[in-house]
Write a protein that holds these residues in place. Structure first.
Motif, short mmCIF file in Angstrom:
data_model
loop_
_atom_site.label_atom_id
_atom_site.label_comp_id
_atom_site.label_asym_id
_atom_site.label_seq_id
_atom_site.Cartn_x
_atom_site.Cartn_y
_atom_site.Cartn_z
N ALA A 32 43.91 4.84 -13.62
CA ALA A 32 44.05 4.24 -14.79
C ALA A 32 42.99 4.26 -15.64
CB ALA A 32 44.62 2.87 -14.88
N GLY A 33 41.70 4.21 -14.89
CA GLY A 33 40.38 4.27 -15.44
C GLY A 33 39.70 5.55 -15.65
N ALA A 34 40.76 6.59 -15.32
CA ALA A 34 40.31 7.97 -15.48
C ALA A 34 39.86 8.36 -16.99
CB ALA A 34 41.12 8.92 -14.89
N PHE A 35 40.64 7.85 -17.81
CA PHE A 35 40.63 8.06 -19.31
C PHE A 35 39.22 7.67 -19.86
CE2 PHE A 35 45.03 8.23 -18.14
CZ PHE A 35 45.35 9.28 -19.10
N GLY A 36 38.95 6.65 -19.35
CA GLY A 36 37.48 6.23 -19.87
C GLY A 36 36.32 7.05 -19.45
N LYS A 37 36.68 7.76 -18.14
CA LYS A 37 35.56 8.75 -17.91
C LYS A 37 35.38 10.04 -18.28
CE LYS A 37 34.27 5.47 -14.72
NZ LYS A 37 32.77 4.93 -14.77
N LEU A 38 36.49 10.59 -18.86
CA LEU A 38 36.77 12.04 -19.40
C LEU A 38 36.06 12.25 -20.74
CD1 LEU A 38 40.28 12.41 -18.19
CD2 LEU A 38 38.16 12.71 -16.80
N LEU A 39 35.37 13.39 -20.82
CA LEU A 39 34.76 13.83 -21.87
C LEU A 39 35.58 15.01 -23.08
CD1 LEU A 39 31.43 14.26 -20.30
CD2 LEU A 39 32.28 12.17 -21.12
N GLY A 40 35.24 14.77 -24.02
CA GLY A 40 35.61 16.09 -24.96
C GLY A 40 34.30 17.21 -24.74
N GLY A 54 19.58 23.71 -28.53
CA GLY A 54 19.95 22.36 -28.61
C GLY A 54 19.50 21.20 -28.18
N LYS A 55 19.09 21.17 -26.97
CA LYS A 55 18.41 20.23 -25.97
C LYS A 55 17.02 20.04 -26.65
CE LYS A 55 20.75 20.83 -21.83
NZ LYS A 55 20.51 21.42 -20.31
N VAL A 56 16.27 21.07 -27.22
CA VAL A 56 14.96 21.00 -27.52
C VAL A 56 15.07 20.28 -28.94
CG1 VAL A 56 12.97 22.12 -28.55
CG2 VAL A 56 13.95 22.94 -26.33
N ILE A 57 16.01 20.91 -29.79
CA ILE A 57 16.23 20.21 -31.10
C ILE A 57 16.61 18.58 -30.95
CG2 ILE A 57 17.72 20.05 -33.20
CD1 ILE A 57 17.80 23.15 -32.80
N ASP A 58 17.46 18.35 -29.80
CA ASP A 58 17.70 16.87 -29.64
C ASP A 58 16.50 16.05 -29.56
OD1 ASP A 58 20.22 17.37 -30.27
OD2 ASP A 58 21.12 17.33 -28.26
N GLU A 59 15.71 16.60 -28.51
CA GLU A 59 14.61 15.90 -27.84
C GLU A 59 13.36 15.66 -28.99
OE1 GLU A 59 13.67 18.07 -24.31
OE2 GLU A 59 15.29 17.15 -23.37
N LYS A 60 13.12 16.74 -29.85
CA LYS A 60 11.99 16.82 -30.66
C LYS A 60 12.04 16.65 -32.21
CE LYS A 60 9.36 19.45 -26.99
NZ LYS A 60 8.47 20.59 -26.69
N PHE A 61 13.34 17.10 -32.41
CA PHE A 61 13.80 17.02 -33.97
C PHE A 61 14.87 16.27 -34.33
CE2 PHE A 61 11.72 21.02 -32.61
CZ PHE A 61 10.65 21.18 -33.46
N GLY A 62 15.34 15.21 -33.54
CA GLY A 62 16.49 14.53 -33.71
C GLY A 62 17.71 14.97 -33.79
N GLY A 63 17.99 16.33 -33.49
CA GLY A 63 19.17 16.70 -33.33
C GLY A 63 19.77 17.66 -34.36
N GLU A 64 20.42 18.79 -34.09
CA GLU A 64 21.17 19.60 -35.10
C GLU A 64 22.06 19.00 -36.10
OE1 GLU A 64 22.94 22.80 -33.17
OE2 GLU A 64 21.12 23.50 -32.05
N PRO A 65 22.34 19.13 -37.24
CA PRO A 65 23.57 18.41 -38.02
C PRO A 65 24.76 18.85 -37.40
CG PRO A 65 22.01 19.77 -39.44
CD PRO A 65 21.61 19.99 -37.93
N ASN A 66 25.51 17.88 -36.77
CA ASN A 66 26.80 17.78 -36.30
C ASN A 66 27.96 17.21 -37.14
OD1 ASN A 66 26.02 15.33 -35.50
ND2 ASN A 66 26.13 15.98 -33.23
N LEU A 67 27.28 16.42 -38.22
CA LEU A 67 28.09 15.56 -39.00
C LEU A 67 27.88 15.79 -40.43
CD1 LEU A 67 30.38 13.15 -39.05
CD2 LEU A 67 28.16 11.81 -39.55
N GLY A 130 24.08 10.37 -28.61
CA GLY A 130 24.79 10.21 -27.62
C GLY A 130 25.34 11.44 -26.83
N ASP A 131 25.66 11.07 -25.59
CA ASP A 131 26.60 11.95 -24.77
C ASP A 131 27.84 12.37 -25.14
OD1 ASP A 131 28.28 9.84 -23.85
OD2 ASP A 131 27.00 9.61 -22.23
N ASP A 132 28.77 13.26 -24.67
CA ASP A 132 29.98 13.56 -25.07
C ASP A 132 30.96 12.44 -25.48
OD1 ASP A 132 29.35 16.09 -25.28
OD2 ASP A 132 30.21 16.78 -23.44
N VAL A 133 30.90 11.52 -24.69
CA VAL A 133 31.95 10.28 -24.63
C VAL A 133 31.21 9.41 -25.78
CG1 VAL A 133 32.77 8.19 -23.51
CG2 VAL A 133 32.53 10.26 -22.33
N GLU A 134 29.94 9.11 -25.89
CA GLU A 134 29.33 8.15 -26.74
C GLU A 134 29.51 8.89 -28.28
OE1 GLU A 134 25.97 6.27 -23.97
OE2 GLU A 134 25.43 7.86 -25.03
#
Length: 738
Positions: A32-40, A54-67, A130-134
């Motif tokens: 029952a707790g599996a749904f809270g562990k799974l990611l998109g 993408g990792k470099v942009i996240d770490e050094k430039f605040g991330g690519e626009p995704n919203l 955040g990570d995929d869940v967050e």
């Protein structure tokens, strides 16, 4: 081994059932707790250039626009006083959100690129952290807080990759509930029709429940230590219910057959486990081998289906081998209890006359009957000649999804969007002159609208006047360059642009990594394509070895592999004709687009595994009769006569579990459900009913050929039929479904 399992069930039946009930309860509580562990997400190779960018942009430039927040003025245009006040207030509020970074607004920058051509709409870009869940949770929070009417002057809609992923996760849950609401009742009705008694019909459902609960528990554990896709739940329910029913159906049918033949309950259990149990074990091994090939891919979307698939197959097989015999011992002849009104008490033949007659007709004229079937299957496979591949985007969602509506407006009303831009990262601080030259070269590529850098903005190979550049794109140890283009996202032209950008020489001494949605698609296709030969080889080799150990022949595995490839080609061809070419799109309600590459690979592995499932069902009975001294023709005809009804019923029941996903709003889940269900039916009818007996007739005695040393190897290590001698089967069954 199977004799020991049978004896354990006979001696400790009630203890086994108590342990099973406790195990289901524990697995259900854990799962029952599996749904809270799974990611998109999970469609990208983490080692690819686009993922590293993408990792470099996240770490050094605040991330690519995704919203992307698409803001429309309620009255007038976005420069009207009320709209301007609302836009600035919206921007200020978004900048206060701790889970958002790089908030870029038209009302902050006055950039014409963030304003629509008619002036009624403007964009606010941001990166959801955040990570995929967050990220999914943070995106949903932003959507809930800011979309709709804002301060009476604006209307806000949400789009971009973060919104697409969040909406796909939400829609997946809705699709799953609807699919199961259709599949479970329909499956129960079909089981009642097949068995004609309530008790016998409920036994396969019990095994399906055990398999699903166990796999959910497995996903909870794996999700706690590694990335697992939320879509693994869909496979777990469809395959768990289907395979649990398949395996239990085979066991129940054989047990009832032995009871009708005059065996005692104990002897019927022994014979059922030593024959049908052996078939279940080998069938599970072949299906698991096909699904285990998904583990070679780096995308956790695909690996997750490998985790879930291998787990659900193993749990379904184990529960069938241990729990089902214990149920038989406890129930005995009561397995036929709860006879339904339409199930008469007359006597009917053990063999299915229709399948026996069909096999006999095919074996009399193998070429005449097989060639038309082959022609139809090859015609169905012909659309594969024009197949193209893509990755999920907003088009897989229903038309009323916010992200789809926003994407349509961006394409029609805006001159290029940073949301769909290519993001180039340079890992060294070049001088201004080399950076300027590099940005200017990129801006001269066909389809590029502008190139944004810390040294300035460039278009058509030259600098835009009076533009000092965006200093936020420069760091002491890295530079980000945005290549904004006017090409349709994920189109062939956009993918070609990625390759062209990668061929432009970066400043001396620097390495350039290219990211963005189009680069991710190119890298995903390359990543999956490079590992696909290994996956196919693993499936072929393991299947060959397992079928050799099962049959003692090297011809039977080759025959099975060839026929399965033909049926798979037909299935994938039909799916290409429907989902890529757009046929039936108005009926099914989807938008035609390239075949989703990960889902196509998944469908191949699942369909191949399930084809081998029925291969083992049929070949098991044919080999059993062959080993008892029947000639090749009699073994095939009588073997199909005995198993044809079981295979047909099992295929229909399993296909229902997959076809239920044809009601999904996510188009790639529609394709998965319809394609898997179609593959099952093609295999059960065309391949098992026609092509297998035709091939066996044409091969003759050579169908069972193996070199001497391999025959000796099989005699020593192969798993042969064991257990008590079969009771002579009467021509009729005492128990009938009418």
């Amino acid at each position: 081994m199977f004799e020991r399992i049978a004896e354990l069930a006979i001696r400790r039946a009630r203890l086994i059932l108590v342990v099973a009930v406790v195990a289901v309860a524990l697995m259900g509580a854990l799962g029952a707790g599996a749904f809270g562990k799974l990611l998109g997400g999970g469609y990208d190779d983490p080692a690819s250039p686009s993922s590293r960018a993408g990792k470099v942009i996240d770490e050094k430039f605040g991330g690519e626009p995704n919203l992307v927040l698409l803001v429309r003025a309620t009255e007038g245009d976005v420069d009207a006083a009320a709209a301007r006040r609302g836009g600035r207030a919206l921007t200020a509020d978004l900048k206060k959100e701790e889970n958002l970074a790089n908030v870029i607004s038209y009302w902050d920058t006055a950039s014409p690129d963030l304003r629509s051509e008619d002036g009624r709409q403007a964009m606010v870009l941001a990166h959801v952290q955040g990570d995929d869940v967050e990220r999914d949770e943070n995106t949903k929070s932003v959507i809930d807080a800011y979309t709709g009417s804002y301060e009476g002057a604006l209307t806000v809609k949400s789009g971009g990759g973060a919104t697409v992923n969040a909406e796909m996760g939400t829609q997946s849950g809705k699709d799953l509930v609807l699919a199961e609401a259709i599949a479970v009742p329909l499956t129960l009705v079909l089981l009642l029709l097949v068995f004609g008694s309530l008790v016998a019909a409920l036994l396969p459902l019990a095994i399906g429940l055990f398999a699903i609960a166990g796999t959910f528990a497995e996903l909870f554990v794996l999700g706690s230590v590694t990335d697992v896709s939320v879509f693994a739940v869909n496979l777990t329910t469809a395959l768990g219910l289907g395979l649990g029913i398949d395996y239990a159906l085979l066991m129940v049918s054989r047990f009832r057959e032995q009871l009708a033949a005059g065996s005692s309950v104990e002897d019927a259990v022994r014979r059922t486990v030593s024959t049908a149990g052996r078939t279940v074990a080998f069938s599970a091994a072949t299906v698991a081998a096909a699904l285990a090939a998904l583990l070679v891919f780096p995308q956790y979307f695909l690996r997750s289906f490998g985790y879930a698939g291998v787990g659900v197959v193993a749990i379904a097989a184990i529960s069938t081998l241990f729990v089902m015999p214990a149920l038989f011992v406890v129930l005995g002849h009561r397995v036929n209890s709860g006879r339904l009104p339409w199930a008469g008490r007359g006597r009917t033949a053990v063999r299915a006359p229709l399948w026996g007659r069909l096999a006999g007709a095919v074996m009399r004229r193998p070429a005449l009957t097989a060639l038309p079937v082959l022609a139809v299957l090859l015609l169905a496979a012909s659309p594969l000649l024009g197949i193209t591949f893509g990755t999920p985007d907003e088009r897989v969602l229903p038309g009323d999804a916010q992200s789809r509506q926003v994407s349509a407006v961006l394409r029609e009303q805006f001159n290029g969007s940073d949301d769909a831009a290519l993001h180039v990262v340079i890992d060294a601080p070049p001088g201004r002159a080399p950076l300027t030259t590099y940005a200017a070269d990129l801006s001269g590529l066909e389809g590029v609208v502008r190139v944004e850098s810390s040294a300035g903005t460039y278009a058509d190979g030259r600098s835009a006047a009076a533009d000092p550049g965006d200093k936020a794109l420069g760091r002491p140890d890295a530079q980000q360059i945005n290549v904004v283009h006017s090409l349709a996202p994920k189109s062939e032209a956009a993918q070609s642009l990625v390759e062209k950008v990668r061929t432009v020489a970066p400043p001396a001494g620097a390495q350039a990594l290219v990211g963005g949605v189009d680069a991710e698609l190119v890298d995903s296709k390359n990543s999956i394509g490079s590992r696909l030969p290994l996956a196919v080889a693993l499936v072929a080799v393991t299947t060959f070895l397992l079928l050799f150990l099962f049959t003692g022949s090297i011809v039977q595995p080759v025959r099975a592999l060839l026929l399965n490839m033909i049926s798979l080609g037909a299935t994938l061809g039909v799916m290409t004709w429907i989902f890529q070419d757009g046929n039936l799109s108005s009926l099914l309600g989807f938008t035609a687009q390239p075949m989703e590459v990960s889902m196509t690979v998944l469908m191949f592995c699942i369909a191949f595994g399930l084809s081998m499932d029925y291969e083992v069902f049929v070949t098991s009975r044919i080999k059993e009769l062959h080993d008892q001294g029947a000639d090749n023709e009699s073994a095939v005809t009588n073997g199909l006569g005995h198993t044809g009804r079981i295979v047909t019923a099992a295929a229909c029941l399993l296909a229902v579990s997959f076809f239920a996903f044809g009601t999904a709003e996510l188009s790639f889940m529609q394709m998965f459900g319809l394609g898997s269900g179609l593959a099952i039916l093609i295999d059960a009818v065309a391949v098992r009913g026609v092509l297998v007996p035709a091939a066996m007739r044409l091969l003759g005695h050579s169908a069972w050929y193996a070199p001497g040393f391999l025959r000796r190897f099989h005699g020593r290590f192969g798993l042969s039929e064991g257990g008590p001698a079969p009771v002579a089967e009467p021509e009729v069954l005492a128990e009938s479904r009418g």
